[in-house]
Design an enzyme around this catalytic site. Structure first.
Site, PDB file in Angstrom:
ATOM      1  N   LYS A   1      -2.155  46.138 -53.289  1.00 26.73           N
ATOM      2  CA  LYS A   1      -2.019  46.547 -54.730  1.00 26.73           C
ATOM      3  C   LYS A   1      -2.974  45.448 -55.496  1.00 26.73           C
ATOM      4  O   LYS A   1      -2.831  44.240 -55.178  1.00 26.73           O
ATOM      5  CB  LYS A   1      -0.800  46.974 -55.045  1.00 26.73           C
ATOM      6  CG  LYS A   1       0.235  45.835 -55.349  1.00 26.73           C
ATOM      7  CD  LYS A   1      -0.078  44.917 -56.527  1.00 26.73           C
ATOM      8  CE  LYS A   1       0.979  43.962 -56.647  1.00 26.73           C
ATOM      9  NZ  LYS A   1       0.698  42.886 -57.650  1.00 26.73           N
TER      10      LYS A   1
ATOM     11  N   ALA B   1      -1.261  36.014 -52.958  1.00 24.08           N
ATOM     12  CA  ALA B   1      -2.329  35.990 -53.402  1.00 24.08           C
ATOM     13  C   ALA B   1      -2.438  37.155 -54.719  1.00 24.08           C
ATOM     14  O   ALA B   1      -3.446  37.244 -55.378  1.00 24.08           O
ATOM     15  CB  ALA B   1      -3.359  36.775 -52.343  1.00 24.08           C
TER      16      ALA B   1
ATOM     17  N   LEU C   1      -1.256  40.223 -54.310  1.00 19.27           N
ATOM     18  CA  LEU C   1      -1.915  41.607 -53.642  1.00 19.27           C
ATOM     19  C   LEU C   1      -0.580  42.123 -53.299  1.00 19.27           C
ATOM     20  O   LEU C   1      -0.788  43.341 -53.023  1.00 19.27           O
ATOM     21  CB  LEU C   1      -2.822  41.337 -52.820  1.00 19.27           C
ATOM     22  CG  LEU C   1      -4.126  40.703 -53.223  1.00 19.27           C
ATOM     23  CD1 LEU C   1      -4.890  40.576 -52.027  1.00 19.27           C
ATOM     24  CD2 LEU C   1      -4.788  41.761 -54.062  1.00 19.27           C
TER      25      LEU C   1
ATOM     26  N   ASP D   1       8.373  44.190 -56.423  1.00 22.92           N
ATOM     27  CA  ASP D   1       7.218  45.177 -56.378  1.00 22.92           C
ATOM     28  C   ASP D   1       7.439  46.132 -55.119  1.00 22.92           C
ATOM     29  O   ASP D   1       6.482  47.082 -55.028  1.00 22.92           O
ATOM     30  CB  ASP D   1       6.008  44.867 -56.750  1.00 22.92           C
ATOM     31  CG  ASP D   1       5.618  43.596 -55.779  1.00 22.92           C
ATOM     32  OD1 ASP D   1       6.516  43.229 -54.887  1.00 22.92           O
ATOM     33  OD2 ASP D   1       4.381  43.123 -55.796  1.00 22.92           O
TER      34      ASP D   1
END
Length: 270
Positions: A8, A93, A95, A132
């Site tokens: 993401k 990272a 992501l 998340d």
């Protein structure tokens, strides 16, 4: 069974306030992107986790996929499985790769064992694994609030037809380090309001609060963002607390950075 956990990006990230539990209240938009790991779960005589691809720090016992299996097994009679993860998404990272792996493990186990769990039930199961993780259950663009684990406005933005160019420069930015460089501020234009405007407006208004302090310490990350705009990006930013930088383009961009053992990149249609 096999699935392909995706990464993401964060479209904007506002650090609003410090919480009594030591975390921060934030507002951001999570957007799923097609940079994928590969996850396979099969029956086994004993539960084991193996991996290939990018090196995953820590022990197998501490892996989020195995942690998710353990959480589910506390509630449901799961038999042993072999979990294999081929890791392609860069680690640490910004992501969400590890969180995605955990969420997809939950979804795959739900299918393998026919648990018939709802999306809301799976979100509650993976929420303790990572802030998340729950996003990747529904896996659609959404506004995230509080620690990034409660959501509103699903499908808030659609970038279909655009292209994304991501570069992970091989720089590790610790999450605590990123938060230490930010002064929380609640006097902000809501990210949801900004995202309702044309993409051409985002460059001036859609901000990641981590960028200022991270760019000061790691100017190479700032340079990547500048290069994205020079290549013609309609919008560019650092994702999360870094260090991946992405650009959103109206047409397929040209590669300007070669992959090395430390630097990874991805160009894909959204």
């Amino acid at each position: 069974m096999i699935s392909f956990p995706n990464a993401k990006i964060n479209l904007g990230l506002s650090v609003l306030s410090k919480r009594p539990d030591g975390y921060h209240n934030i507002e951001t938009c999570f957007y799923p992107i097609p940079w994928n790991d590969m996850l396979e779960i099969i029956p086994a005589k004993e539960t084991v986790f193996t991996s290939s691809g990018n090196n995953i720090p820590g022990t197998s016992a501490s892996n989020l996929c195995l942690k998710t299996y353990t959480l589910l097994k506390e509630k449901y009679p799961l038999s042993p499985v072999h979990i294999h993860l081929h890791k392609r998404i860069p680690i640490g990272a910004g992501l969400g790769g590890g969180s995605s792996d955990a969420a997809f493990t939950c979804k795959l186990l739900n299918d393998v064992f026919a648990l018939k769990l709802s999306a809301a039930e799976m979100e509650d199961i993976v929420r303790p694994v990572g802030s998340d993780c729950a996003f990747f259950i529904e896996n659609t663009s959404i506004l995230a609030h509080e620690k990034g684990d409660y959501f509103s406005h699903p499908g808030i933005v659609n970038l279909s037809g655009k292209w994304i160019y991501l570069i992970h420069p091989g720089i590790h930015v610790a999450t605590k380090e990123a938060y230490d460089g930010v002064v929380p501020n609640t006097d902000r234009k809501p990210i949801g309001d900004i995202l309702k405007q044309p993409l051409s407006v985002w460059k001036a208004e859609l901000v990641n609060d981590f960028e200022r302090s991270v760019f000061e310490k790691y100017p190479a990350i700032k340079t990547l963002k500048e290069q994205m705009y020079k290549q013609g990006a309609a919008y560019a930013a650092m994702s999360g607390s870094g260090s991946t930088v992405f650009g959103i383009f109206n047409t397929k961009p040209e590669t300007f950075h070669e992959n090395t053992s430390n630097i990874q990149s991805c160009i894909a249609p959204l």
